[in-house]
Scaffold this motif. Structure first.
Motif, mmCIF file in Angstrom:
data_model
loop_
_atom_site.group_PDB
_atom_site.id
_atom_site.type_symbol
_atom_site.label_atom_id
_atom_site.label_comp_id
_atom_site.label_asym_id
_atom_site.label_seq_id
_atom_site.Cartn_x
_atom_site.Cartn_y
_atom_site.Cartn_z
ATOM 1 N N SER A 88 0.819 -1.212 0.000
ATOM 2 C CA SER A 88 0.000 0.000 0.000
ATOM 3 C C SER A 88 0.855 1.266 0.000
ATOM 4 O O SER A 88 0.515 2.241 -0.669
ATOM 5 N N VAL A 89 1.973 1.262 0.704
ATOM 6 C CA VAL A 89 2.861 2.431 0.686
ATOM 7 C C VAL A 89 3.534 2.569 -0.680
ATOM 8 O O VAL A 89 3.663 3.674 -1.205
ATOM 9 N N GLY A 93 1.136 5.220 -1.454
ATOM 10 C CA GLY A 93 1.829 6.202 -0.620
ATOM 11 C C GLY A 93 1.289 6.260 0.798
ATOM 12 O O GLY A 93 1.692 7.108 1.586
ATOM 13 N N THR A 94 0.392 5.356 1.142
ATOM 14 C CA THR A 94 -0.202 5.350 2.470
ATOM 15 C C THR A 94 -0.693 3.955 2.805
ATOM 16 O O THR A 94 -1.095 3.202 1.926
ATOM 17 N N SER A 95 -0.639 3.612 4.077
ATOM 18 C CA SER A 95 -1.210 2.347 4.535
ATOM 19 C C SER A 95 -2.637 2.640 5.014
ATOM 20 O O SER A 95 -3.007 3.804 5.199
ATOM 21 N N HIS A 98 -2.431 4.759 8.154
ATOM 22 C CA HIS A 98 -2.028 6.129 7.834
ATOM 23 C C HIS A 98 -3.199 6.898 7.227
ATOM 24 O O HIS A 98 -3.445 8.053 7.572
ATOM 25 N N ARG A 99 -3.875 6.257 6.307
ATOM 26 C CA ARG A 99 -5.012 6.903 5.622
ATOM 27 C C ARG A 99 -6.104 7.283 6.619
ATOM 28 O O ARG A 99 -6.668 8.372 6.540
ATOM 29 N N ARG A 104 0.402 10.362 4.980
ATOM 30 C CA ARG A 104 0.932 9.635 3.841
ATOM 31 C C ARG A 104 2.451 9.676 3.910
ATOM 32 O O ARG A 104 3.037 10.544 4.561
ATOM 33 N N HIS A 113 5.783 8.872 -6.409
ATOM 34 C CA HIS A 113 5.552 7.580 -5.763
ATOM 35 C C HIS A 113 6.753 7.166 -4.922
ATOM 36 O O HIS A 113 7.890 7.446 -5.278
ATOM 37 N N VAL A 151 6.956 11.189 6.691
ATOM 38 C CA VAL A 151 5.511 11.021 6.836
ATOM 39 C C VAL A 151 4.886 12.389 7.088
ATOM 40 O O VAL A 151 5.291 13.101 7.998
ATOM 41 N N THR A 154 -2.128 14.771 5.804
ATOM 42 C CA THR A 154 -2.913 15.080 4.603
ATOM 43 C C THR A 154 -4.237 15.727 4.944
ATOM 44 O O THR A 154 -4.926 16.198 4.051
#
Length: 157
Positions: A88-89, A93-95, A98-99, A104, A113, A151, A154
């Motif tokens: 996913s990262v 760009g995010t798990s 994280h989302r 991100r 990316h 990190v 967002t």
């Protein structure tokens, strides 16, 4: 002057001045607060906990309740977490964790990316546990420094 540890960690000297930064991420052109500011440590730990819990539930769903408490179960959870986080990262760009918490992973050279090699290296170092706790003035752990990532938040809230 750079510290000795910065000589072998890629991405540790972004090319800014040698003076101290006014806020985390300033050397990378990031704002002090709000959108795209450096995410705090507590928020980052929360994201990892959400990811781990999701993988725990996923493995529990597949393996069944009888697998709880076995050594194999723990290894399967770690493997599921590693695959989920790395992919996913690398791609998004995010798990999921994280989302959910409005973060991100961004490259310090501001490329679009993160990519598979950086994501795998970063996730492997997080799995070792200690690298995230050894942080610099920008809040980047050794895993972020080795993969030239940071990190960021967002969410504007």
């Amino acid at each position: 002057m750079a510290r000795w540890i910065e000589s072998w960690l890629p991405g540790s000297s972004p090319g800014g001045g040698d003076g101290p930064a006014a806020h985390p991420g300033e050397r990378f052109g990031l704002p002090a607060s709000g959108h795209y500011s450096v995410a705090g440590f507590g928020r980052r730990v929360g994201g990892v906990c959400i990811d781990w819990f999701l993988c725990y539930l996923l493995v529990l769903l597949v393996a069944g309740v009888d697998a709880l408490g076995t050594a194999e179960f723990s290894w399967w959870v770690l493997g599921a977490w590693f695959v989920l986080t790395s992919l996913s990262v690398a791609v998004l760009g995010t798990s999921p964790g994280h989302r959910a918490l409005g973060m991100r992973v961004a490259r310090t050279d501001m490329a679009t990316h993160v990519g598979v090699p950086r994501a795998v290296l970063r996730t492997a170092m997080v799995a070792v546990v200690l690298p995230p706790f050894l942080r610099d003035a920008d809040g980047r752990g050794w895993h972020d420094r080795a993969s030239s990532t940071i990190v960021v938040r967002t969410l504007r809230a």
